[in-house]
Design a protein around this motif. Structure first.
Motif, short mmCIF file in Angstrom:
data_model
loop_
_atom_site.label_atom_id
_atom_site.label_comp_id
_atom_site.label_asym_id
_atom_site.label_seq_id
_atom_site.Cartn_x
_atom_site.Cartn_y
_atom_site.Cartn_z
N GLN A 32 0.83 -1.21 0.00
CA GLN A 32 0.00 0.00 0.00
C GLN A 32 0.87 1.26 0.00
N GLU A 33 1.96 1.25 0.76
CA GLU A 33 2.86 2.39 0.77
C GLU A 33 3.52 2.59 -0.60
N LEU A 34 3.90 1.49 -1.25
CA LEU A 34 4.50 1.59 -2.58
C LEU A 34 3.49 2.13 -3.59
N ILE A 35 2.26 1.72 -3.49
CA ILE A 35 1.22 2.23 -4.38
C ILE A 35 1.07 3.73 -4.18
N ILE A 37 3.37 5.81 -3.02
CA ILE A 37 4.59 6.45 -3.54
C ILE A 37 4.52 6.54 -5.06
N ARG A 38 4.06 5.47 -5.72
CA ARG A 38 3.92 5.50 -7.18
C ARG A 38 2.97 6.61 -7.61
N GLY A 39 1.86 6.77 -6.89
CA GLY A 39 0.91 7.83 -7.20
C GLY A 39 1.56 9.20 -7.09
N HIS A 40 2.35 9.40 -6.05
CA HIS A 40 3.03 10.68 -5.88
C HIS A 40 4.05 10.91 -7.00
N ILE A 41 4.75 9.88 -7.39
CA ILE A 41 5.74 10.01 -8.46
C ILE A 41 5.05 10.37 -9.78
N ILE A 42 3.94 9.71 -10.06
CA ILE A 42 3.19 10.01 -11.28
C ILE A 42 2.70 11.46 -11.25
N SER A 43 2.24 11.90 -10.09
CA SER A 43 1.78 13.28 -9.94
C SER A 43 2.92 14.26 -10.18
N MET A 44 4.10 13.96 -9.62
CA MET A 44 5.26 14.85 -9.83
C MET A 44 5.69 14.86 -11.28
N GLN A 45 5.66 13.70 -11.95
CA GLN A 45 6.02 13.65 -13.36
C GLN A 45 5.06 14.50 -14.19
N SER A 46 3.78 14.45 -13.85
CA SER A 46 2.79 15.25 -14.56
C SER A 46 3.06 16.74 -14.32
N ASP A 47 3.36 17.10 -13.08
CA ASP A 47 3.66 18.51 -12.78
C ASP A 47 4.90 18.98 -13.54
N ILE A 48 5.91 18.15 -13.57
CA ILE A 48 7.15 18.51 -14.28
C ILE A 48 6.88 18.66 -15.77
N SER A 49 6.07 17.77 -16.32
CA SER A 49 5.71 17.87 -17.73
C SER A 49 4.97 19.18 -18.01
N ASN A 50 4.06 19.55 -17.12
CA ASN A 50 3.34 20.81 -17.29
C ASN A 50 4.29 22.00 -17.21
N ILE A 51 5.25 21.94 -16.31
CA ILE A 51 6.23 23.02 -16.18
C ILE A 51 7.05 23.14 -17.46
N TYR A 52 7.47 22.00 -18.01
CA TYR A 52 8.22 22.04 -19.27
C TYR A 52 7.39 22.67 -20.39
N GLY A 53 6.11 22.34 -20.43
CA GLY A 53 5.23 22.94 -21.44
C GLY A 53 5.14 24.44 -21.29
N ILE A 54 4.98 24.89 -20.05
CA ILE A 54 4.91 26.33 -19.80
C ILE A 54 6.22 27.00 -20.19
N LEU A 55 7.35 26.39 -19.83
CA LEU A 55 8.65 26.96 -20.18
C LEU A 55 8.83 27.03 -21.70
#
Length: 84
Positions: A32-35, A37-55
């Protein structure tokens, strides 16, 4: 050597069964903890992708602004057209 009676074997198996249950419960918590953590990582990857798009959009806008400034500077340095 002590004789292994059915009662003794049964007690040992019950003890082992309890230990295995505890291990399975711990493993379930870790999953459950790994699941999570995976959710948080996916969320961060999405945020980073959005930041790259804005940049990238800001970079495009900056390029357009720089081109316009260069055209303006070029126009300012040229002499005005004077027909003869």
């Amino acid at each position: 050597m002590a004789e292994a009676t059915n009662d003794l074997i049964l007690e040992i198996l019950k003890s082992l069964q309890g230990d295995v249950r505890l291990l399975k419960d711990g493993q379930s918590e870790i999953k459950q903890e790994l699941i999570s953590i995976r959710g948080h990582i996916i969320s961060m990857q999405s945020d980073i992708s959005n930041i790259y798009g804005i940049l990238a959009r800001h970079d495009d806008r900056l390029d357009r602004i720089e081109r316009r400034l260069e055209l303006r500077e070029l126009a300012e340095t040229q002499r005005p057209y004077e027909p003869k």
